[in-house]
Each structure stands twice: as structure tokens, then as C-alpha cells.
Enzyme design. Structure first.
Site, PDB file in Angstrom:
ATOM      1  N   LYS A 116      75.979  36.866  31.351  1.00 20.28           N
ATOM      2  CA  LYS A 116      76.527  37.001  32.699  1.00 20.28           C
ATOM      3  C   LYS A 116      78.047  37.057  32.627  1.00 20.28           C
ATOM      4  O   LYS A 116      78.675  36.333  31.838  1.00 20.28           O
ATOM      5  CB  LYS A 116      76.064  35.804  33.537  1.00 20.28           C
ATOM      6  CG  LYS A 116      76.460  35.820  35.005  1.00 20.28           C
ATOM      7  CD  LYS A 116      75.856  34.599  35.691  1.00 20.28           C
ATOM      8  CE  LYS A 116      76.186  34.515  37.162  1.00 20.28           C
ATOM      9  NZ  LYS A 116      75.561  33.324  37.799  1.00 20.28           N
ATOM     10  N   SER A 197      72.980  34.789  41.840  1.00 21.59           N
ATOM     11  CA  SER A 197      74.233  35.273  41.265  1.00 21.59           C
ATOM     12  C   SER A 197      74.040  35.822  39.863  1.00 21.59           C
ATOM     13  O   SER A 197      74.823  36.643  39.401  1.00 21.59           O
ATOM     14  CB  SER A 197      75.294  34.176  41.277  1.00 21.59           C
ATOM     15  OG  SER A 197      75.068  33.203  40.301  1.00 21.59           O
ATOM     16  N   SER A 221      70.465  30.237  40.951  1.00 25.25           N
ATOM     17  CA  SER A 221      70.968  31.506  40.425  1.00 25.25           C
ATOM     18  C   SER A 221      70.420  31.906  39.064  1.00 25.25           C
ATOM     19  O   SER A 221      70.689  33.010  38.598  1.00 25.25           O
ATOM     20  CB  SER A 221      72.497  31.490  40.373  1.00 25.25           C
ATOM     21  OG  SER A 221      73.013  31.616  41.680  1.00 25.25           O
TER      22      SER A 221
END
Length: 539
Positions: A116, A197, A221
Site C-alpha cells: 500500500k 483505504s 481498511s
């Protein structure tokens, strides 16, 4: 028709898998991969293929790069990868050389992984949190998680798109949208949202753009995008994995964990990244709990005799008929696999958790303090070095950063006080008390449970940049507030849209949750590869 992974690996030896050679002159990747052959291949299968000489890490990496080019940047344009590591093929080659010399480092050696884009890497990729303000945020030092993955032999192929600032920027956001990366799609139905997210990691791993991925979670998330992308997501106990070098929201709730296609793959990744780090004081407690090998807890009979509670109250059920039906069938399947089901086993404070403002208050205070600390370490080429500067930067670049929704959360955080404020200390005490001693611990003590279960969330909703997420409900908040672990596992689908089942436990209960999740996965095997449908197909 998709061949089995080992059949595909076997084809390599007979020439159906092009090897490095003449094709090297024809392709910038060094060969002409038949990239369909790696779809749904597990880490263990990749290791077997590389050990047998049927493929190399460089070839495997090239196949993923080609899938990204053909399916993420072109074709269906999933838009899950925000940056590629310019040195990735050289890194893969180095791992191949180590293997040839008998120095394979472990289960992740030579395995391509995507991170990420809020996790620092000291390479040719910036760490942006999806924000134009951090487009030049090149770091001189790896995050602890990235460093440990490299030490384990993993090949960091790139960074994944995310909800900008880990979805802590403004109300009415669309999950998976960032100013730099724009909107990530769900590879199951391209008009639908990937959630959370860590949306880009979820879509990328589900679409087989990397072998495994890393996400971050403050509240939902990791588990939400894993659920909507038919993945296994492990949200570890806060402090089991280091947050050093990760753009923060909350020191008491942020955690870093794997997002993979199987429980075994997730266990392999978790073992590589878990453990104390002096640069993250919250990890000190993990010294007594972290394991370097979580694969030892993979037990196909792990549900036999397990006591599983069903957390029914508090809004964790009832918002989606499809999710309820799928997870009720999953509970019945666990009973057939030998689990003792206690239904209901409600979290006593579930309604208070849902209605209390304590969690949001805690996040605002900690975000201000911890984001300012991170931004202060950014180099001179980075446009902002404080939250106040970020807010002003977004106003000046509103056409890129603020076309669909605002930055109300940033502005709220900017007006908050220091972590010595009584309001913060009271909110933190309330949040942890409701979720821990009076919440998860209380119900698990009352019924002597090994885990709680509930639907992870609803099936995916249509992407709506104008109105934001059509979010119906989830079960992540009690564990998020407590800092306790979660694992979500594919439980089925509704009209082709995946739904996950969450296993929730006490602090440091990852071994137990992995055992239960693996048994459920092996007994049901609900994971299906996405078909990149252009729109929802309804009967």
C-alpha cells in the site's frame, strides 16, 4: 479454462512456459510470458516451481508486470497499481542467484509483493498516501515492514493505490479514490467499489497482479477490501507489526497486515513482518507473542471442538440480506466441521461502541500529532511538512485534490489540541474500556470462546464519486478500538460479488484465528478469481 498451478508450472518445463532466451530480444521484460498461468497460484506452489527450476523469480515477476500492463493500465483498467519499482527485475534476478547458490531465505524468497502506498520504501518509488502533496516523498530508509520483507527475500514489485490519506480526509469519500491514483475498480465488477483505504492492495492481489499484498488498517481498511475482493485479510493485534515508516492515522489503532488469496499465504507473510521494533514502542509487547512461523498453525481440522460465538447485536447483522444469508450458511458449515456454535454471543457494549464518539475523537487527536511528526521528516522537495500546510496545499490544488469531496476531517484534526488534553485521555479510556474489558473480553470470558464471528460487510456497491460510498455496515469497530486481531475469509458471493466472514479474537490470538480461518477455508473453498465484468450481471 484455467489450468491448475502445478500443471502450469509443469508446462514450463516442456516449453509451454516460454523461458528466458530468444524472447529476451523481443520483450522489454526479458521474455514473453503466458500470464494466465499464474492466476490463483499460491506462494507454496510458486516456491515449488522455482525450486524445481520450472520458473525463476524474474520470470514470475515479468508475468505479473505483464498482467499489470494488460489489465491494470489497459483493458479493464482496474487502476490498482500507483507505482512500479523500477529495479524490480534486478531484485528478482538477485533472488534467483541466491537460490541457485543454495541460499533461499524462506517461504517468501523471490515472491513478488505489492505494498500500500503509505508504506515507506527506499527505492525509486515515492510514498504518497495518494496525495499530490507527497508526489516527491522519496525516502532514504525502508519502513520496518518493507525492510523485513526484503530480508525474507520478497520482491517488492510496486505500490498500490489507496483511499487518499487512508480515507481520513473528508466525508462522502469514494473508497479507492486518491488525487494521484484516481479511482480503483473492483475486478469482480468494474463498476463497483473495492472498499476500504487498502482498496488498491485488495484489487491488485485479487486480480493476480502480485502474489501477495500488504495493507494497513485503522478500522476496517484491511478486512473490508479483502471481503469485497474474496481475499484473506489479517488485521493483526496493534503492536504485532511495526508502524515505523508508515504514514499514520492512529498510534493506538493502526496496524499493518497481509492481504492474500489464501490463509497459508497470509500466514507466511505475517511471520516475516511480526515482532518488536525499537522504533515503534507499541511493538515491545509483541516480544512475548510474535512468531516467525505462523504456518505451523494451519490445521484443516482446526474447527473441531472450537467454541465459536456469533456476535449478533450492535449492527453487525441485518444491513444486508445477502451477507446475512451467506454468513449463516458459513456458521452452519463450521458446525458441520465440528465447531460448537454459541448463538448469540453478543458483545455487551456493542450498542455503546456504535453510538460513542470516543473512537473518532481519539483518531482526530492522534492523527494531528502523528501526521505532523511524519511530515516533519519529509525532504525539502516535498510540498508540505505539517497538517496545516497540507490543508492549504489542497485548497491551492482543488481541481486535482478536491473535485468530488472535501477535507473536513483534516480541518477538524487541525483544530484539535495536544495528546495531553483531558478530552483525548477520556475518549481513549472510554474507547478501550468499551471494546476490551467490557466488550470483546467480556463476551469471550462469559462463553469461554475461541473466537467471535460476524459478516465482514455487505457485497460491493456501485462506485459513486458524486455521493460517496454506499456503506451499509461492518463488524470491524470493536477490534479496531481494542487493538485486537481480525481475520476475514471468503464465505461466498451474491450475484458474483464476494462476501467475507470475520473471525475476531483477543489480543495476540493470531495463532488461534489462523487455525480457525484455515479450517473454514479448507472446508468451504469459496475463493473465485475475478472475471473483470464490465457491469453487474443480474438474472
Amino acid at each position: 479454462m484455467q489450468r491448475s498451478a502445478m500443471a502450469a508450472a509443469g508446462a514450463a518445463a516442456t516449453g509451454m512456459f516460454p523461458m528466458v532466451g530468444a524472447a529476451e530480444e523481443e520483450s522489454p521484460l526479458g521474455w514473453n510470458p503466458v500470464y494466465e498461468d499464474i492466476v490463483e497460484m499460491t506462494v507454496a506452489e510458486m516456491q515449488s516451481a522455482m525450486e524445481a527450476g520450472w520458473m525463476t523469480s524474474r520470470q514470475l515477476t515479468g508475468m505479473y508486470l505483464t498482467r499489470i500492463a494488460d489489465l491494470d493500465k489497459n483493458g479493464p483498467k482496474v487502476n490498482s497499481v500507483i507505482a512500479l519499482n523500477p529495479d524490480v527485475l534486478h531484485i528478482a534476478e538477485a533472488m534467483d542467484t541466491e537460490r541457485e547458490n543454495g541460499n533461499a531465505r524462506g517461504p517468501l524468497h523471490g515472491i513478488p509483493i505489492i505494498l500500500k502506498d503509505n508504506i515507506d520504501t527506499a527505492d525509486g518509488m515515492p510514498n504518497t498516501a495518494g496525495s499530490l502533496a507527497l508526489a516527491n516523498n522519496f525516502r532514504s530508509e525502508d519502513s520496518t515492514v518493507a525492510a523485513r520483507l526484503r530480508a525474507a527475500g520478497a520482491v517488492i514489485i510496486g505500490k498500490s493505490n489507496l483511499s487518499e490519506w487512508a480515507n481520513f480526509r473528508g466525508f462522502n469519500s469514494s473508497s479507492g479514490w486518491s488525487g494521484l491514483g484516481r479511482q480503483t475498480k473492483n475486478p469482480y465488477v468494474l463498476t463497483h467499489n473495492p472498499c476500504g483505504s487498502s482498496a488498491g492492495t485488495g484489487s491488485a492481489v485479487a486480480a493476480n497482479f502480485a502474489a501477495v499484498g500488504i495493507g494497513t488498517e485503522t478500522d476496517g481498511s484491511i478486512v473490508c477490501p479483502s471481503s469485497l475482493n474474496a481475499l484473506v485479510g489479517i488485521k493483526p493485534t496493534v503492536g504485532l507489526t511495526s508502524r515505523f515508516g508508515v504514514i499514520p492515522i492512529s498510534r493506538t489503532q493502526d496496524t499493518i497486515g497481509p492481504m492474500t488469496r489464501t490463509v497459508a499465504d497470509a500466514a507466511a507473510v505475517l511471520g516475516a513482518i511480526a515482532g518488536p521494533d525499537p522504533r515503534d514502542p507499541y511493538t515491545a509487547a509483541s516480544a512475548e507473542h510474535a512468531r516467525t512461523n505462523y504456518m505451523q498453525f494451519l490445521d484443516a481440522n482446526g474447527l473441531a471442538g472450537a467454541r465459536i460465538g456469533v456476535a449478533r447485536s450492535g449492527g453487525y447483522w441485518g444491513y444486508s440480506v445477502e451477507a446475512d444469508n451467506i454468513c449463516n450458511v458459513a456458521i452452519a458449515a463450521m458446525r458441520e466441521m465440528g465447531a460448537e456454535i454459541i448463538d448469540p454471543a453478543n458483545i455487551p457494549t456493542a450498542d455503546d461502541i456504535a453510538s460513542s464518539p470516543a473512537e473518532f475523537t481519539v483518531l482526530l487527536y492522534e492523527f494531528l500529532a502523528d501526521l505532523n511528526a511524519y511530515l516533519a521528516t519529509c525532504g525539502a522537495d516535498v510540498a508540505v511538512h505539517s497538517l496545516a500546510e497540507l490543508i492549504e496545499f489542497n485548497r491551492m490544488h482543488a481541481e486535482i485534490e478536491l473535485p468530488y469531496f472535501g477535507q473536513e476531517i483534516l480541518e477538524l484534526a487541525a483544530g484539535i489540541g495536544p495528546l495531553t488534553d483531558a478530552a483525548y485521555l477520556e475518549a481513549l479510556e472510554t474507547s478501550q474500556r468499551l471494546s476490551r474489558t467490557e466488550g470483546i473480553d467480556a463476551v469471550m470470558d462469559e462463553y469461554n470462546l475461541d473466537a467471535l464471528v460476524a459478516p465482514t460487510g455487505s457485497p460491493s456497491w456501485p462506485i459513486d464519486l458524486i455521493n460517496g460510498d454506499h456503506f451499509l455496515g461492518a463488524s470491524s469497530s470493536p477490534a479496531a478500538m481494542a487493538g485486537y486481531p481480525l481475520i476475514t475469509v471468503p464465505a461466498g458471493d451474491a450475484f458474483g460479488l464476494p462476501v467475507g466472514l470475520t473471525f475476531m479474537g483477543r489480543a495476540w490470538s493470531e495463532p488461534t484465528l489462523i487455525k480457525l480461518a484455515y479450517a473454514f477455508e479448507q472446508g468451504t473453498k469459496h475463493r473465485k478469481a475475478p472475471k473483470f465484468l464490465p457491469m453487474l450481471e443480474l438474472p
